[in-house]
Enzyme design. Structure first.
Site, PDB file in Angstrom:
ATOM      1  CD  GLN A 180      -9.513  30.919 -10.168  1.00 32.40           C
ATOM      2  OE1 GLN A 180     -10.026  30.115  -9.401  1.00 32.40           O
ATOM      3  NE2 GLN A 180      -9.955  32.162 -10.295  1.00 32.40           N
TER       4      GLN A 180
ATOM      5  CE  LYS B  47      -9.287  35.326  -8.566  1.00 32.10           C
ATOM      6  NZ  LYS B  47     -10.734  35.360  -8.834  1.00 32.10           N
TER       7      LYS B  47
END
Length: 404
Positions: free
Chosen positions: A201, A224
């Site tokens: 993240q 991501k």
């Protein structure tokens, strides 16, 4: 200042409508959208090169190998690894964590301790539970507080000479909390523990400097950060990667094979058995180039602006509660509305073209801590806009009116 419209023009998905409405994509913590530069780079690989790497003397194989290894060097520079052979291509964060956990089975004994945090994704809990079941080691959990922050005094108290590895996320996928990992790494090293950082993240929002952090392992996923699915990177310090046994056996990871004995290849190939996702590895470098061209400082500043704006706008809605209120936070807002299940809200706003994540976000212990079934999670990226946040707020208000 970012030219947001110019950036959005790079992403073909934003030209479409969902349920007859312009797409508002706020599920970036699950996966990012892909720019044309990345999409075309993958197509061009298959159109122009498409050969296996490291094994062929023919021209296409050499071209593929050169492109693949150039991407490894690009990623080494991006994360500031000391050596390129400390950068392993993997299929994603989950793969990397399992690789390290599997290797640590060789080092752990009964009553040793593996430390995780209460903020972890299931992918950074389950492999360590499996490791502890296999070795007799104990899983120790760093607790969190109501703001969604790790309790630092408890972390210091729990560390001991029994702690063999600390594994913690850089940023919480469910709450957006940025953990003080440099301080945590320093404390862990003082008791002789290794540290793995789950950067899945974090890497969309910042450039990790693994030498400055002094982490032993850092792992992240390509999908991501505007790259392809099925790609990722495990950074490991050279000493640790030399100590860990191979995770998988097969072609590429060997030096010699006989029926009597096999010897293993040098780093990084020792951990890269079989034919990899060659196109994905090459194009991951393209994605990193794209983000660096925009600039991570620019990305962070703009996303913080979106976070502040989105937080203030959503809190205008009566009965709305945000989970994860740390001052150190990235552009993720997890929230619920009193008396309404998050799934119901998510279903209604999807009909209005707005994509958010609903549920426990593979972080059930966090939801158990707050005694809730899950949340709505709006996660913003550098290609999102304040106008899209306004659309989210209006959609949530409409869902509330329909459901209460």
């Amino acid at each position: 200042m970012l030219d947001i419209q110019k950036i959005r023009n790079d992403f073909p998905i934003f030209y479409q409508k969902v349920n007859g409405k312009p797409l508002v994509y706020f599920d970036n913590a699950a996966t990012s959208q892909k720019p044309t530069q990345v999409i075309e780079a993958e197509a061009n690989y298959y159109k122009e090169i498409n050969a296996n790497i490291h094994r062929g003397v023919h021209t296409l194989s050499q071209l593929a190998t050169d492109a693949y290894e150039a991407s490894r060097l690009k990623i080494q520079q991006h994360i500031n690894a000391k050596f390129s052979h400390e950068v392993l291509f993997i299929s994603g964060t989950t793969h990397g964590i399992n690789l390290v956990a599997n290797g640590f089975a060789s080092f752990l004994k009964l009553d040793d301790e593996v430390m995780v945090s209460a903020l972890e994704h299931h992918s950074n809990i389950v492999p360590w539970q499996m490791l502890c079941e296999k070795t007799g080691a104990k899983l120790v959990v760093i607790p969190m507080n109501e703001n969604g922050e790790l309790i630092q005094s408890e972390y210091e108290r729990l560390l001991s000479d029994k702690t063999k590895i600390v594994t913690v996320n850089h940023i919480s996928n469910a709450l957006g909390t940025i953990n003080p990992i440099k301080w945590m790494i320093e404390k862990a090293h003082k008791v002789g523990a290794a540290v793995l950082i789950d950067g899945a993240q974090a890497t969309p929002h910042l450039k990790p400097d693994v030498q400055d952090l002094d982490c032993d392992f850092y792992v992240f996923s390509g999908h991501k950060i505007c790259g392809p699915t099925g790609t990722g990177i495990l950074y490991g310090k050279e000493d640790w990667l030399n100590k860990l046994p191979p995770y998988q056996g097969g072609g590429e990871m060997i030096a010699t094979v006989s029926f009597e004995k096999t010897t293993y290849a040098e780093l990084p190939h020792k951990f890269e058995a079989g034919t990899p996702n060659i196109a994905g590895g090459i194009v991951l470098g393209t994605a990193i180039d794209y983000l660096n061209e925009i600039g991570f400082d620019n990305i962070a500043a703009y996303e913080n602006e979106l976070l502040e704006y989105g937080t203030n706008r959503l809190l205008e809605i009566e009965g709305l509660k945000i989970y994860g209120t740390s001052n150190q936070k990235t552009s993720v807002i997890s929230f619920n509305i009193d008396g309404i299940h998050p799934y119901d809200v998510g279903t209604i706003i999807d009909k209005l073209g707005i994509a958010v994540r609903t549920g426990h976000h593979c972080a059930q212990p966090i939801m158990d801590f707050y005694k809730i079934p899950g949340t709505l999670r709006a996660s913003f990226a550098f290609y999102n806009t304040k106008e899209e946040i306004d659309a989210l707020v209006q959609a949530v208000k409409k869902a509330k009116m329909m459901l209460l």
